[in-house]
Structure formats: structure tokens, C-alpha cells
Motif scaffolding. Structure first.
Motif, PDB file in Angstrom:
ATOM      1  N   UNK A 172       7.128   2.188   5.660  1.00 34.23           N
ATOM      2  CA  UNK A 172       5.997   1.902   4.519  1.00 34.23           C
ATOM      3  C   UNK A 172       5.146   0.820   4.421  1.00 34.23           C
ATOM      4  N   UNK A 173       5.900  -0.258   5.240  1.00 34.28           N
ATOM      5  CA  UNK A 173       5.152  -1.591   4.825  1.00 34.28           C
ATOM      6  C   UNK A 173       4.156  -1.517   5.743  1.00 34.28           C
ATOM      7  N   UNK A 174       3.924  -0.884   6.786  1.00 35.26           N
ATOM      8  CA  UNK A 174       2.797  -0.911   7.647  1.00 35.26           C
ATOM      9  C   UNK A 174       2.028   0.106   7.262  1.00 35.26           C
ATOM     10  N   UNK A 175       2.230   1.575   6.866  1.00 31.92           N
ATOM     11  CA  UNK A 175       1.848   2.573   6.891  1.00 31.92           C
ATOM     12  C   UNK A 175       0.540   2.549   5.604  1.00 31.92           C
ATOM     13  N   UNK A 176       1.262   2.140   4.581  1.00 29.55           N
ATOM     14  CA  UNK A 176       0.335   1.856   3.098  1.00 29.55           C
ATOM     15  C   UNK A 176      -0.716   0.629   3.519  1.00 29.55           C
ATOM     16  N   UNK A 177      -0.586  -0.353   4.111  1.00 33.27           N
ATOM     17  CA  UNK A 177      -1.713  -1.073   4.098  1.00 33.27           C
ATOM     18  C   UNK A 177      -2.633  -0.538   5.372  1.00 33.27           C
ATOM     19  N   UNK A 178      -2.016  -0.113   6.419  1.00 30.49           N
ATOM     20  CA  UNK A 178      -3.099   0.393   7.456  1.00 30.49           C
ATOM     21  C   UNK A 178      -3.892   1.622   6.783  1.00 30.49           C
ATOM     22  N   UNK A 179      -3.302   2.478   5.743  1.00 27.09           N
ATOM     23  CA  UNK A 179      -4.260   3.356   5.326  1.00 27.09           C
ATOM     24  C   UNK A 179      -5.224   3.017   4.321  1.00 27.09           C
ATOM     25  N   UNK A 180      -4.831   2.069   3.343  1.00 30.42           N
ATOM     26  CA  UNK A 180      -5.687   1.653   2.411  1.00 30.42           C
ATOM     27  C   UNK A 180      -6.764   0.481   2.719  1.00 30.42           C
ATOM     28  N   UNK A 181      -6.153  -0.593   3.425  1.00 30.69           N
ATOM     29  CA  UNK A 181      -6.975  -1.562   3.817  1.00 30.69           C
ATOM     30  C   UNK A 181      -7.928  -1.566   4.887  1.00 30.69           C
ATOM     31  N   UNK A 182      -7.161  -0.622   6.014  1.00 30.26           N
ATOM     32  CA  UNK A 182      -7.942  -0.783   7.300  1.00 30.26           C
ATOM     33  C   UNK A 182      -8.844   0.553   7.187  1.00 30.26           C
ATOM     34  N   UNK A 183      -8.102   1.704   6.977  1.00 27.54           N
ATOM     35  CA  UNK A 183      -8.762   2.898   7.154  1.00 27.54           C
ATOM     36  C   UNK A 183      -9.563   3.209   5.892  1.00 27.54           C
ATOM     37  N   UNK A 184      -9.288   2.715   4.720  1.00 23.80           N
ATOM     38  CA  UNK A 184     -10.043   2.881   3.381  1.00 23.80           C
ATOM     39  C   UNK A 184      -9.527   4.459   2.979  1.00 23.80           C
ATOM     40  N   UNK A 231       4.106 -10.760   4.896  1.00 19.59           N
ATOM     41  CA  UNK A 231       3.530 -11.575   3.466  1.00 19.59           C
ATOM     42  C   UNK A 231       1.921 -11.720   3.719  1.00 19.59           C
ATOM     43  N   UNK A 232       1.358 -11.946   4.770  1.00 13.67           N
ATOM     44  CA  UNK A 232      -0.098 -11.851   4.821  1.00 13.67           C
ATOM     45  C   UNK A 232      -0.609 -10.571   4.237  1.00 13.67           C
ATOM     46  N   UNK A 233      -0.050  -9.259   4.608  1.00 16.43           N
ATOM     47  CA  UNK A 233      -0.603  -8.118   4.175  1.00 16.43           C
ATOM     48  C   UNK A 233      -0.490  -7.973   2.595  1.00 16.43           C
ATOM     49  N   UNK A 234       0.733  -8.522   2.127  1.00 16.68           N
ATOM     50  CA  UNK A 234       1.050  -8.431   0.675  1.00 16.68           C
ATOM     51  C   UNK A 234       0.126  -9.144   0.149  1.00 16.68           C
ATOM     52  N   UNK A 235      -0.310 -10.437   0.376  1.00 13.59           N
ATOM     53  CA  UNK A 235      -1.392 -11.210  -0.222  1.00 13.59           C
ATOM     54  C   UNK A 235      -2.653 -10.506  -0.401  1.00 13.59           C
ATOM     55  N   UNK A 236      -3.087  -9.877   0.764  1.00 11.35           N
ATOM     56  CA  UNK A 236      -4.307  -8.915   0.831  1.00 11.35           C
ATOM     57  C   UNK A 236      -4.313  -7.860  -0.200  1.00 11.35           C
ATOM     58  N   UNK A 237      -3.055  -7.308  -0.282  1.00 14.68           N
ATOM     59  CA  UNK A 237      -2.732  -6.031  -1.218  1.00 14.68           C
ATOM     60  C   UNK A 237      -3.020  -6.465  -2.699  1.00 14.68           C
ATOM     61  N   UNK A 238      -2.296  -7.551  -2.970  1.00 16.38           N
ATOM     62  CA  UNK A 238      -2.511  -8.245  -4.446  1.00 16.38           C
ATOM     63  C   UNK A 238      -3.859  -8.704  -4.543  1.00 16.38           C
ATOM     64  N   UNK A 239      -4.571  -9.302  -3.858  1.00 17.22           N
ATOM     65  CA  UNK A 239      -6.008  -9.609  -4.067  1.00 17.22           C
ATOM     66  C   UNK A 239      -6.774  -8.533  -4.362  1.00 17.22           C
ATOM     67  N   UNK A 240      -6.696  -7.398  -3.418  1.00 16.71           N
ATOM     68  CA  UNK A 240      -7.431  -6.129  -3.610  1.00 16.71           C
ATOM     69  C   UNK A 240      -7.051  -5.437  -4.867  1.00 16.71           C
ATOM     70  N   UNK A 241      -6.018  -5.575  -5.257  1.00 14.80           N
ATOM     71  CA  UNK A 241      -5.404  -4.882  -6.718  1.00 14.80           C
ATOM     72  C   UNK A 241      -6.077  -5.737  -7.700  1.00 14.80           C
ATOM     73  N   UNK A 242      -6.110  -7.015  -7.764  1.00 13.56           N
ATOM     74  CA  UNK A 242      -6.693  -7.899  -8.913  1.00 13.56           C
ATOM     75  C   UNK A 242      -8.150  -7.349  -9.034  1.00 13.56           C
ATOM     76  N   UNK A 243      -8.924  -7.351  -7.752  1.00  9.50           N
ATOM     77  CA  UNK A 243     -10.255  -7.197  -7.725  1.00  9.50           C
ATOM     78  C   UNK A 243     -10.460  -5.563  -7.970  1.00  9.50           C
ATOM     79  N   UNK A 244      -9.836  -4.697  -8.237  1.00  4.20           N
ATOM     80  CA  UNK A 244      -9.968  -3.259  -8.301  1.00  4.20           C
ATOM     81  C   UNK A 244     -10.797  -2.718  -7.395  1.00  4.20           C
ATOM     82  N   UNK A 245     -10.361  -3.271  -6.101  1.00  8.05           N
ATOM     83  CA  UNK A 245     -10.731  -2.710  -4.802  1.00  8.05           C
ATOM     84  C   UNK A 245     -10.179  -1.360  -4.373  1.00  8.05           C
ATOM     85  N   UNK A 246      -8.943  -0.981  -4.957  1.00  4.17           N
ATOM     86  CA  UNK A 246      -8.127   0.096  -4.445  1.00  4.17           C
ATOM     87  C   UNK A 246      -8.195   0.961  -5.433  1.00  4.17           C
TER      88      UNK A 246
END
Lengths: 125, 278
Positions: free
Chosen positions: B29-41, B263-278
Motif C-alpha cells: 500500500x505504501x507504493x500503490x497509493x502514492x503511485x496512483x495519486x501523485x504520479x497517475x492523478x 519518507x520522501x513520498x510521505x512528505x509529498x503526500x502531506x504537502x499535497x494534502x495541506x494544499x488541498x491538491x488531493x
């Protein structure tokens, strides 16, 4: 309660898990071939959530499987995959009962009850 | 992007997820969720659905091997599954009402803490003490080693049960196996040997995920077109991973590498979450 019985349960459960996983992957690959052959060049759009698809109720899935629709066949494989751990819990309950361990038969049945309650409440919501 | 291109990208990503997940014990899940949301939108609801499917595939595959070797404590697993399935159901229901950017921020925080937990070295002391509840529930057992079976006791059953309830809510909310949390509950709180904790966690993850997956299936989060490459990729990745692990003497370097990636992926995820990009 004998150690031999515990080993029997272990062997059976290991077999259930392996069979479930490989069978569902096999069905997924079969469905994938049909799906990609027909829709491989369509434009994929998953940016927005589209709500509940047609393949949720078992009767609709089965109708579509008979019509050899790729997505329905894949969904069958996915449902089998999701069912595999649940089948494993059912086998554990039978195993514990056969062993005469009624405390753990009860615990296992409680876990099953929670799983089935979550299915039914999912329908209600 | 065409369906076939998307399928191939997810297939490759899922293979890596299964490979890294089985090597590190953190789950795909740690790879699948960032791959889907951050890379494949892709919408996070589809991502969570696909991730749950990947967790079930890895868990059932890996658990089969561990159960066969007799490492898994089936009674302990069954007992703690009461907490994880109830928690997962609660989490799956909450996920419908909580806005996705909060889920993303929470996911980021969990990712970082899981990464840190996985690289912290644990000193292993096998206890023989059996607490009252542990004795009543027959949670003590033994596991095979090169020097023959080792007996072990279990303590703080209530604390471990509580932690499992929390792990269940998290896995229902985010579609991750929360294996790290489960191992912490068994290894850290209940003082169960690390090898047994990992094997039993693998055994349990599938049931927790299945309870959530049934709810998500009915909500339409599990899309066949997206789940198909995930199932195929993750399973073959996990098979490769288990072969590498058997032939390797140490997986420490893998854990450190994975912790950095996570950790890198997590920081991206938090960043996008705070900016309401997701």
C-alpha cells in the motif's frame, strides 16, 4: 487438543491461501486479455470518482461473465481474492471445533460475525 | 493516456510494490497509493481500493508460506483479529465522511512513523512469563529455529488488543495493511518474538483488509480495470521478493533504503494534502 490436529489445520489453511491467490490471479489474467483486447486503446479516465459501477451485484456480474465481458471476469477474480481470507477464517472455525477448542471456535465465529456485519452495513449505508 | 499504457505502468509499479513490500514487511500500500495519486492523478478512493486488493494478495501469499513453516501463532492471530476487523469496519465507514486531504495528511504521518519504526533496531528478549489473560486464551506457543523449537510467553494482552484496534481503524481509513503497527503491538507491547510477530501480522493483514474491501467493493472504490494489474504485479513481485529474502543474509540495507523512499513520498503526500491538491 493434540499437536497433530494443530498441524493438520495449518496444512489445510496454507493450501486454502495458496489456491485462492493463484486461482484469482489466473481469472484476472484471463479477464485482462479480453478487456485489453477490446478496450486497450480507449482513453483511461480515473481522475474523478465515478461512483458505484455496474459490477457490484452478483447477478449482474454473472450475466456479464456469461457475455464474456473482461471487466466482469476480472471482478470475479478480485471477489475470489477478497473471499480467500474469509474462507480461511471459516476453515479455522471448523478446525477449532473439530479439535474441541470451543473458546477459539467462539472467537473465530465472532470475527466472522464482524466481517458479515460490515458487509450488511455497507449495503445499508 | 490509453488503457493499455496505464495498465503497463501500474503493472510495473505493483511489481515493485510487491517486491519491496515482501522484502521489508511494510506492505504494498505504501507504493500503490502514492503511485496512483501523485504520479497517475487517480482519485484517492480508487487508490485505496486498489491498495486493499494488493494487501490481500501479498498477505495470503506470504501467510501461506509462514503457516506451513509453523511460525504463525494462529490462536494469537484469531484473537487479535477481533480488534482489527472491528477497527477496520469503523475506519472504512469514517473514510466516506472524512475529506480526502485529511486522509492524505494522516497517511503521510503514518508513513513516516512506520518508516522510523522499521529501522529502529529491536533487542529481542524471549519471555517465559504468561499473564493471566494470555494463559486463559492459550496465546503462548513455540516456533521453529535452527536449534529446535523455542517456547515463548505473552504479556499485556489488553494493551496489545487496544493497539490492534487502532491499527484496524488506520487500515480501514487508508487501505494499508498497517503491518508496522501490528508488529509493534505484538513485538513491543505483548513481547512476542519478532519472527512470530511478523508472520502473524502477515497472517492477519488479509482478514482486516478483506473486511474493509467488502465495504469498498459495494461503494465502487475497487475498479476492475485498475485492480487487475495491481493483483498480477503485486503477486509476482512478492514471489520474487520472498526468493531474494531466502537467499540473502541481511535485509537491513533494504529497510534503510525503503525508509528513505517512504519518507520522501510521505512528505509529498502531506504537502499535497495541506494544499488541498488531493
Amino acid at each position: 487438543m493434540s499437536k497433530l490436529k494443530d498441524t493438520d489445520i495449518q496444512t489445510t489453511i496454507g493450501w486454502v491461501l495458496r489456491t485462492g491467490v493463484f486461482l484469482s490471479v489466473g481469472i484476472c489474467i484471463f479477464g485482462a486479455v479480453i478487456y485489453l483486447f477490446r478496450h486497450g486503446h480507449d482513453v483511461a479516465n480515473y481522475h474523478d470518482f465515478n461512483g458505484v459501477p455496474a459490477f457490484v451485484h452478483l447477478s449482474e456480474i454473472l450475466k456479464s461473465v456469461i457475455a464474456l465481458r473482461g471487466r466482469a471476469i476480472i471482478q470475479c477474480g478480485i471477489i475470489l481474492l477478497i473471499a480467500t481470507p474469509i474462507i480461511r477464517v471459516v476453515c479455522s472455525a471448523i478446525g477449532f471445533a473439530a479439535e474441541g477448542d470451543y473458546l477459539y471456535t467462539g472467537i473465530t465465529l465472532l470475527v466472522l460475525a464482524i466481517i458479515f456485519f460490515s458487509m450488511l452495513s455497507g449495503h445499508g449505508g | 493516456m490509453s488503457v493499455i499504457e496505464l495498465t503497463i505502468i501500474i503493472l510495473i509499479g505493483s511489481y515493485l510494490a510487491g517486491l519491496l513490500g515482501s522484502l521489508t514487511g511494510l506492505g504494498g500500500g505504501f507504493i500503490i497509493i502514492p503511485l496512483f495519486t501523485l504520479i497517475l492523478h487517480i482519485d484517492i478512493h480508487y487508490a485505496i481500493g486498489a491498495s486493499l486488493v494488493s494487501v490481500i494478495a501479498t498477505s495470503s501469499g506470504a501467510a501461506a508460506a509462514y503457516v506451513k513453516e509453523g511460525i504463525t501463532n494462529m490462536r494469537l492471530g484469531m484473537f487479535l483479529e477481533i480488534a482489527t476487523t472491528a477497527g477496520a469496519m469503523l475506519g472504512a465507514i469514517l473514510a466516506i465522511y472524512i475529506p480526502t486531504h485529511y486522509i492524505a495528511i494522516l497517511f503521510g504521518v503514518i508513513l513516516i512513523s512506520s518508516a522510523l519504526m522499521s529501522i529502529v533496531k529491536k533487542s529481542e528478549v524471549i519471555i517465559q512469563h504468561k499473564s493471566y489473560l494470555a494463559a486463559r486464551l492459550k496465546l503462548y506457543s513455540n516456533y521453529p529455529t535452527a536449534n529446535g523449537p523455542v517456547e515463548y510467553g505473552v504479556t499485556n494482552v489488553a494493551g496489545g488488543f487496544g493497539m490492534m484496534l487502532f491499527a484496524g481503524v488506520i487500515s480501514g481509513l487508508l487501505g494499508i495493511g498497517s503491518g508496522a503497527l501490528k508488529v509493534v503491538a505484538m513485538d513491543g507491547i505483548m513481547r512476542i518474538p519478532f519472527k512470530v510477530s511478523t508472520a502473524t501480522s502477515n497472517f492477519m493483514i488479509g482478514v482486516t483488509a478483506a473486511a474493509s474491501a467488502v465495504v469498498y467493493l459495494q461503494r465502487g472504490y475497487i475498479d476492475p480495470g485498475l485492480s487487475m494489474p495491481v493483483v498480477i504485479g503485486v503477486l509476482f513481485g512478492a514471489l520474487t521478493g520472498s526468493k531474494i529474502l531466502v537467499g540473502s543474509n541481511s535485509s537491513n540495507w533494504m529497510r534503510v533504503t525503503f525508509a528513505v523512499i517512504v519518507s520522501i513520498v510521505a512528505i509529498q503526500m502531506i504537502y499535497n494534502g495541506i494544499l488541498h491538491k488531493i
